[in-house]
Scaffold this motif. Structure first.
Motif, mmCIF file in Angstrom:
data_model
loop_
_atom_site.group_PDB
_atom_site.id
_atom_site.type_symbol
_atom_site.label_atom_id
_atom_site.label_comp_id
_atom_site.label_asym_id
_atom_site.label_seq_id
_atom_site.Cartn_x
_atom_site.Cartn_y
_atom_site.Cartn_z
ATOM 1 N N GLY A 748 0.821 -1.315 0.027
ATOM 2 C CA GLY A 748 0.104 -0.006 -0.022
ATOM 3 C C GLY A 748 0.870 1.054 -0.151
ATOM 4 N N LEU A 749 0.248 2.265 0.131
ATOM 5 C CA LEU A 749 1.000 3.697 0.346
ATOM 6 C C LEU A 749 1.643 3.733 1.407
ATOM 7 C CD1 LEU A 749 -1.414 6.579 -0.626
ATOM 8 C CD2 LEU A 749 0.279 5.492 -2.100
ATOM 9 N N ARG A 750 3.083 4.245 1.287
ATOM 10 C CA ARG A 750 4.013 4.157 2.246
ATOM 11 C C ARG A 750 4.874 5.720 2.218
ATOM 12 N NH1 ARG A 750 1.289 1.195 4.211
ATOM 13 N NH2 ARG A 750 1.781 -0.912 5.278
ATOM 14 N N PRO A 751 5.460 5.987 3.377
ATOM 15 C CA PRO A 751 5.842 7.130 3.059
ATOM 16 C C PRO A 751 7.319 7.610 1.912
ATOM 17 C CG PRO A 751 5.922 6.729 5.426
ATOM 18 C CD PRO A 751 5.630 5.724 4.590
ATOM 19 N N TRP A 752 7.140 8.772 1.680
ATOM 20 C CA TRP A 752 8.385 8.909 0.401
ATOM 21 C C TRP A 752 9.709 8.764 1.064
ATOM 22 C CZ3 TRP A 752 8.880 9.374 -4.664
ATOM 23 C CH2 TRP A 752 9.889 9.933 -5.052
ATOM 24 N N ALA A 753 9.891 9.193 2.473
ATOM 25 C CA ALA A 753 11.201 9.055 3.163
ATOM 26 C C ALA A 753 11.500 7.404 3.548
ATOM 27 C CB ALA A 753 10.991 9.806 4.379
ATOM 28 N N GLN A 754 12.552 7.428 3.330
ATOM 29 C CA GLN A 754 12.924 5.814 3.523
ATOM 30 C C GLN A 754 13.541 5.602 4.900
ATOM 31 O OE1 GLN A 754 12.704 3.064 1.194
ATOM 32 N NE2 GLN A 754 11.727 4.511 -0.201
ATOM 33 N N ALA A 755 13.138 4.459 5.499
ATOM 34 C CA ALA A 755 13.575 4.073 6.919
ATOM 35 C C ALA A 755 15.191 4.154 6.843
ATOM 36 C CB ALA A 755 13.065 2.847 7.375
ATOM 37 N N ASP A 756 15.752 4.750 7.806
ATOM 38 C CA ASP A 756 17.365 4.601 8.197
ATOM 39 C C ASP A 756 17.557 4.500 9.856
ATOM 40 O OD1 ASP A 756 17.095 7.184 8.821
ATOM 41 O OD2 ASP A 756 17.762 7.982 7.116
ATOM 42 N N GLY A 757 18.680 4.773 10.078
ATOM 43 C CA GLY A 757 19.170 4.649 11.406
ATOM 44 C C GLY A 757 18.551 6.056 12.211
ATOM 45 N N SER A 758 18.276 7.045 11.608
ATOM 46 C CA SER A 758 17.915 8.252 12.105
ATOM 47 C C SER A 758 16.442 8.002 12.755
ATOM 48 C CB SER A 758 18.087 9.568 11.287
ATOM 49 O OG SER A 758 17.101 9.445 10.294
ATOM 50 N N THR A 759 15.516 7.350 12.052
ATOM 51 C CA THR A 759 14.322 7.209 12.620
ATOM 52 C C THR A 759 13.827 5.804 13.182
ATOM 53 O OG1 THR A 759 13.844 6.215 10.312
ATOM 54 C CG2 THR A 759 13.300 8.617 10.562
ATOM 55 N N ASN A 760 14.857 4.881 13.177
ATOM 56 C CA ASN A 760 14.664 3.799 13.776
ATOM 57 C C ASN A 760 13.246 2.920 13.159
ATOM 58 O OD1 ASN A 760 16.787 3.702 15.399
ATOM 59 N ND2 ASN A 760 15.848 5.024 16.650
ATOM 60 N N GLY A 761 12.864 3.180 11.821
ATOM 61 C CA GLY A 761 11.773 2.640 11.625
ATOM 62 C C GLY A 761 10.265 3.349 11.929
ATOM 63 N N ASP A 762 10.723 4.512 12.557
ATOM 64 C CA ASP A 762 9.240 5.025 13.074
ATOM 65 C C ASP A 762 8.586 5.694 11.937
ATOM 66 O OD1 ASP A 762 7.308 6.512 14.218
ATOM 67 O OD2 ASP A 762 8.436 7.588 15.570
ATOM 68 N N GLU A 763 7.415 4.941 11.559
ATOM 69 C CA GLU A 763 6.584 5.296 10.289
ATOM 70 C C GLU A 763 5.958 6.694 10.410
ATOM 71 O OE1 GLU A 763 3.131 3.504 7.469
ATOM 72 O OE2 GLU A 763 5.046 2.414 7.731
#
Length: 841
Positions: A748-763
Motif C-alpha cells: 500500500g501507500l508508504r512514506p516517501w522518506a525511507q527508513a534509516d538509522g535516524s528514524t529507527n523505522g518510526d513510520e
C-alpha cells in the motif's frame, strides 16, 4: 473541619481505578511545585508566599456542585471551573485583604491571572446576573471553598501583596498565568502525584507533596540552573569575541547589539557575552531565536557544545514545528536522564516532558528555536503567558535580526523586548546588515540611543559603544569585486568556465522555479549541478544539505568543479564556502549575506589554494540606468522579479554597480544605508508607483501588528485572549499548504522518506519527513489527488481532524514522478510545476 472539604474531587479516576484525587490535595500538589519553581526568582519572601498561595488556589472552582456533576455525571458546565475560581476569589476579596493585604486593584488583577491557567483569561462579567449565576454554581461547595481559604492562610501566613502597586500587578499579570500553568502541569502529572484517597491531614500531605515536587521539578527538567565561570572555548578569540569579554555592562536588564560581517564569530561572541550576563545575575538561562527551522537546527548543534561550560547541569531543548525530526535533539532526549544525583556539572540533558510540546520547550534552561516561538508570547493566543514565563528568566539571543525588519515582525520583536525588559530580562541581538533606523528602534526598547555610524560595532543600550577592534590576524579575502551579468546565458557560460577550472560554484536564485530552470540548462551543458530549495520533502532536503556540506562546507572535500544552484536558504542556514558566486539581484542586505559564503574560510583555503585569482560576485540584473517601464526587472530574473520590493532592488543595483565592490567590514554600513536607511536615494519617476505601493503595504502590515499585539498596559484579563495560533500569525505572507509525498508499494501507500538509522523505522516520523510546504496559489488550479480515495483514507483515517484538513497526501507515480497533471516530484529536483504542453520544469 476538613472532612467535607475532602469530598470534592479534582479529576476523574484513572482507568482501572476508582480513586478520585481530592481537589484539596491537587491544590496542595500545585502549590508545592510552585514553591520549588519560584525559589530562584528575585521576589521577597512575603511576595513569594503570596504567589504560591494564589497559584495553589487556582482550581478553587472545583469546589462546586457543577464541576462535581460534570465529573461524575457528565453534565456540562455553564461556567468552567477556572472561571468560577476568579468569581469566588472576587467575592471573598475582603477576607483575602485581611490575609494578603495590598490594594484592591492589585489583588483583583492577580485573581484573573491565576484563574487563567488554562491558556486564556476569564471573561465572565464581575457584576450582574452572570456573576450571581457563577456563585450559585458552588452550592454547598462554597463552604468548603471558604475553608480552603482559611487553611491556606495558616499554611502561608506570611504571604503579602503589600509591596505591589497597580503598575506592578499589571506587569505581573502576564507572568503569573504562565507560572501557574507550569506548576499546574507538573502538579497534575500522575506519575509523580498519583490519585490518593482522603486520609492524610492537609499539613502532613503538603510536606509529602513538597518532597515529591522537588523530585518532579528536577526530573522534568525545570530544576533551574546556575552560571559557571569556565572558559567556553579553547581557540584563540577573534577581535569581536575579545571585545565581548571586556565591554562594560550596565546594572539591571541589558540589551547589546553585535554588528559584524558574516564569519566574524558573532555566535561565539554572543555566548561569551551571555555567560557574563548570567554570572552578573541578568538571566538563569538562554533562548536562541533564529529566523528559520534550518538555522535553529544548525545552532542547536553549536550551542550544545558550549552550554555545559556556561551552566550547571543545564537542560536543553529545540523549539520549532519539526523539532521531533531532529536526530541530535532526539538523541539528547532519549539518551540522557535527569533522575540520577551523580550528573556531572557540565552535563547537558533534556527530558521527554520538555520535548513533548513547543510551549514546554521554552521552560528548559536553554532553548534553541525559531523566533516565532518567542513572538507568540506577545500575541493574544492560547498559552501566550506560558511562553512569557518561560522566557522571563532567560537571556534572549536573537540571531539574524536584520531579517526581522519587515514592519509586522519588527513590531512584534519590539513588543517582545519591551515585555522582556519589564520582567528584568536581558537580550543580545546579532546582525550583519542592520539599518541604523532599525537599530535605533531596537535600542529604544531598553532606553538606549544610536551612538555611532561605525561598523562593526558592539552597542550597549544605555552604555558605551565599542567600535575599535584589534586587527584580525587570520587570512582575509579582502574586497569582493561586483560585476553585472545581463542574461541567464551569460551566467551559465561563466559558471561552466569556472567549474572547468575546478572552482566550487554557486548560483543563488530568488525563486524556486528559476532555480529549477537554471539547473536544467546547466545539466544540458554537461554540468552535474546540484539543486537546493524549499520545495523538497524534508528527507530529501536534509540529504541534499548534508551532501552540499560534505562538498563545500568548512571541512568539505571533493570541491573541484562542484556546482550548486540554490535559493535564499544558503544565506544563513548553512556554513558554506564557494570559490565562485553568481546571484540574482536581491536587496543589499541579502547580497551581503550571500557574499558571506564566498571565500569564507580563508584559514582553510587561502587565496593561493583557490582555482580563481580573486573573489568576484557576479549579479544577474538589468542595467539600473536603463528603465523602460514599471517592470524594470522583467526578462532578467524570471519569477524572481516578484520576490523582493522593486524599490530596494533598483537602489541595490544602482549603488552596487556604481561602487563596483563589497568591502567588508569597512564599506558595509554605507552600502546598507544607501538602500535600507535614511540615506537611500530616490527612485526614478517611473518606479514611484512601486515605491508608493510598498509604503502602503508596509503601513498596512504595521497597523495589523498594532492590532494583533497584546496591549501590555491593559493587563491580562482585559487584553489576553487565548485564540488559536492561526488567527494571529507571527509573520505575514502567502497562505501555504502542506503536501505529503508518498510512494506506492505492494503493502500500500508508504512514506516517501525511507527508513534509516535516524528514524529507527518510526513510520510516523517517516511521514513527517515526507512533508513539504507550497503556496496555496501554486496548487489552487491543480486537481490534486482525491483525499477520499481508499488508499489515502487508509493512511489518514486515524489522523486528528485538523491534520486531515491541512495536509494533502500526494502519491507519486514512479518512475515518472507524476502526482497529477501539472505537478511532478523527484528526489533530485523536488516539487516541479509544469504546463501540460511543456516539459516538466
Amino acid at each position: 473541619m476538613m472532612q467535607s472539604v475532602m469530598e470534592w474531587p479534582a479529576k476523574s479516576p484513572l482507568p482501572d481505578s476508582d480513586v478520585e484525587h481530592p481537589a484539596l490535595y491537587h491544590l496542595l500538589d500545585v502549590a508545592a511545585v510552585a514553591e520549588v519553581l519560584i525559589e530562584p526568582f528575585p521576589f521577597s519572601p512575603p511576595l513569594k508566599q503570596a504567589f504560591v498561595a494564589l497559584v495553589g488556589l487556582h482550581d478553587l472552582g472545583k469546589f462546586s456542585e457543577s464541576f462535581r456533576a460534570m465529573l461524575r455525571e457528565g453534565i456540562a458546565q455553564e461556567f468552567r471551573h477556572w472561571e468560577l475560581t476568579e468569581i469566588f476569589l472576587y467575592e471573598k476579596d475582603e477576607y483575602l485583604e485581611e490575609w494578603l493585604g495590598g490594594e484592591e486593584d492589585v489583588r483583583r488583577c492577580l485573581y484573573a491571572s491565576i484563574a487563567g491557567h488554562h491558556g486564556r483569561p476569564p471573561k465572565v462579567s464581575l457584576q450582574g446576573d452572570k456573576y450571581d449565576e457563577c456563585l450559585e454554581q458552588f452550592g454547598e461547595g462554597a463552604e468548603s471553598a471558604s475553608e480552603v481559604l482559611e487553611l491556606f492562610r495558616t499554611l502561608w501566613p506570611e504571604a503579602s501583596l503589600a509591596e505591589l502597586n497597580e503598575e506592578d500587578a499589571i506587569r505581573l499579570s502576564w507572568w503569573l498565568p504562565g507560572f501557574c500553568t507550569a506548576a499546574d502541569w507538573v502538579g497534575s502529572n500522575t506519575f509523580y502525584f498519583p490519585p490518593l484517597a482522603p486520609g492524610l491531614e492537609p499539613q502532613v500531605y503538603l510536606e509529602k507533596a513538597r518532597e515529591t515536587a522537588r523530585k518532579a521539578v528536577q526530573e522534568v527538567g525545570l530544576g533551574s540552573t546556575s552560571a559557571r565561570d569556565e572558559a567556553l572555548f579553547s581557540f584563540a578569540l577573534r577581535p569581536l569575541q575579545t571585545a565581548c569579554v571586556d565591554v562594560p555592562l550596565p546594572d539591571g536588564p541589558s540589551l547589546v547589539i553585535l554588528e559584524a560581517e558574516t564569519g566574524a564569530g558573532k555566535t561565539e561572541a554572543a555566548l561569551l557575552l551571555a555567560q557574563r550576563m548570567a554570572l552578573a545575575g541578568k538571566g538563569r538561562g538562554l533562548f536562541f531565536a533564529l529566523p528559520t527551522m534550518a538555522t535553529a537546527d544548525a545552532m542547536f548543534e553549536r550551542v550544545k557544545q558550549s552550554i555545559g561550560k556556561m551552566f550547571d547541569k543545564p537542560t536543553l531543548t529545540l523549539a520549532h514545528g519539526r523539532a521531533g525530526l531532529s536526530v541530535p535533539f532526539q538523541d539528547l532526549v532519549l539518551g540522557q536522564s535527569r533522575t540520577g544525583e551523580d550528573v556531572p556539572h557540565d552535563k547537558v540533558t533534556s527530558s521527554a516532558w520538555l520535548a513533548h510540546d513547543n510551549r514546554r520547550a521554552l521552560l528548559a534552561d536553554v532553548g534553541v528555536g525559531t523566533i516565532d516561538q518567542a513572538l507568540l508570547s506577545v500575541l493574544p493566543v492560547r498559552f501566550q503567558t506560558l511562553r512569557h514565563y518561560g522566557l522571563s528568566s532567560k537571556i534572549i539571543v536573537v540571531d539574524e535580526v536584520h531579517e526581522m525588519g519587515e514592519p509586522y515582525i519588527a513590531q512584534e520583536l519590539v513588543a517582545l523586548l519591551k515585555m522582556h525588559r519589564a520582567m528584568g530580562g536581558s537580550a543580545i541581538l546579532l546582525t550583519a546588515t542592520l539599518p541604523l533606523t532599525w537599530r535605533e528602534k531596537l535600542l529604544a526598547t531598553y532606553g538606549g540611543e544610536a551612538q555611532s555610524y561605525a561598523y562593526p560595532a558592539i552597542t550597549v543600550a544605555g552604555g558605551e559603544a565599542v567600535t575599535a577592534f584589534a586587527a584580525d590576524e587570520r587570512p582575509q579575502k579582502g574586497s569582493v569585486k561586483v560585476e553585472r551579468l545581463g542574461t541567464m546565458d551569460e551566467a551559465v557560460h561563466y559558471l561552466t568556465e569556472c567549474a572547468a577550472k575546478g572552482a566550487a560554484c554557486v548560483w543563488v536564485r530568488n525563486a524556486v522555479d528559476d532555480a529549477i530552470a537554471a539547473v536544467e540548462v546547466l545539466r544540458q551543458q554537461g554540468i552535474e549541478a546540484r539543486l537546493l530549495h524549499a520545495r523538497f520533502a524534508l528527507c530529501d532536503r536534509k540529504r541534499l544539505e548534508q551532501e552540499v556540506l560534505s562538498r563545500v562546507g568548512r571541512d568539505g572535500t571533493e570541491r573541484d568543479g562542484f556546482v550548486l544552484v540554490s535559493t535564499q536558504i544558503v544565506e544563513a542556514s548553512l556554513d558554506l564556502d564557494f570559490d565562485v558566486m553568481v546571484s540574482d539581484l536581491a536587496p543589499m542586505g541579502s547580497l551581503i549575506q550571500r557574499v558571506g559564503r564566498l571565500w569564507r574560510h580563508m584559514d582553510r583555503r587561502p587565496a593561493a589554494n583557490r582555482p580563481v585569482p580573486a573573489p568576484i560576485l557576479k549579479v544577474l540584473s538589468p542595467d539600473p540606468a536603463v528603465i523602460e517601464g514599471e517592470r524594470w526587472l522583467q526578462g532578467a530574473l524570471g519569477k524572481g522579479e516578484w520576490v523582493y520590493p522593486l524599490p530596494d532592488m533598483w537602489r541595490t543595483a544602482s549603488v552596487l554597480f556604481r561602487t563596483g565592490q563589497i568591502e567588508a567590514p569597512e564599506g558595509l554600513r554605507s552600502l546598507i544605508e544607501a538602500v535600507h536607511g535614511d540615506e537611500a536615494e530616490p527612485v526614478p519617476p517611473v518606479l514611484e508607483n512601486a515605491e508608493n505601493e510598498r509604503w502602503g503595504k508596509d503601513s498596512a502590515a504595521n497597523n495589523l501588528a498594532c492590532l494583533n499585539i497584546v496591549a501590555l498596559g491593559d493587563g491580562y484579563r482585559k487584553a489576553g485572549n487565548g485564540a488559536d495560533d492561526a488567527r494571529y500569525p507571527t509573520r505575514l505572507g502567502d497562505e501555504t499548504r502542506t503536501l505529503m509525498v508518498a510512494r506506492y508499494t505492494e503493502a500500500g501507500l508508504r512514506p516517501w522518506a525511507q527508513a534509516d538509522g535516524s528514524t529507527n523505522g518510526d513510520e510516523k516520523a517517516l511521514w513527517h519527513l515526507s512533508e513539504l510546504s507550497v503556496r496555496v496559489a501554486k496548487v489552487a488550479h491543480l486537481e490534486l489527488p482525491d483525499q477520499a480515495a481508499p488508499a489515502i483514507q487508509a493512511i489518514k483515517k486515524d489522523w486528528p481532524q485538523w491534520r486531515q484538513a491541512s495536509v494533502t497526501l500526494c502519491p507519486v507515480q514512479e518512475p515518472e514522478g507524476d502526482i497529477c497533471a501539472g505537478l511532478h516530484y523527484d528526489r533530485d529536483n523536488g516539487l516541479v510545476f509544469y504546463n501540460k504542453e511543456d516539459e516538466k520544469r
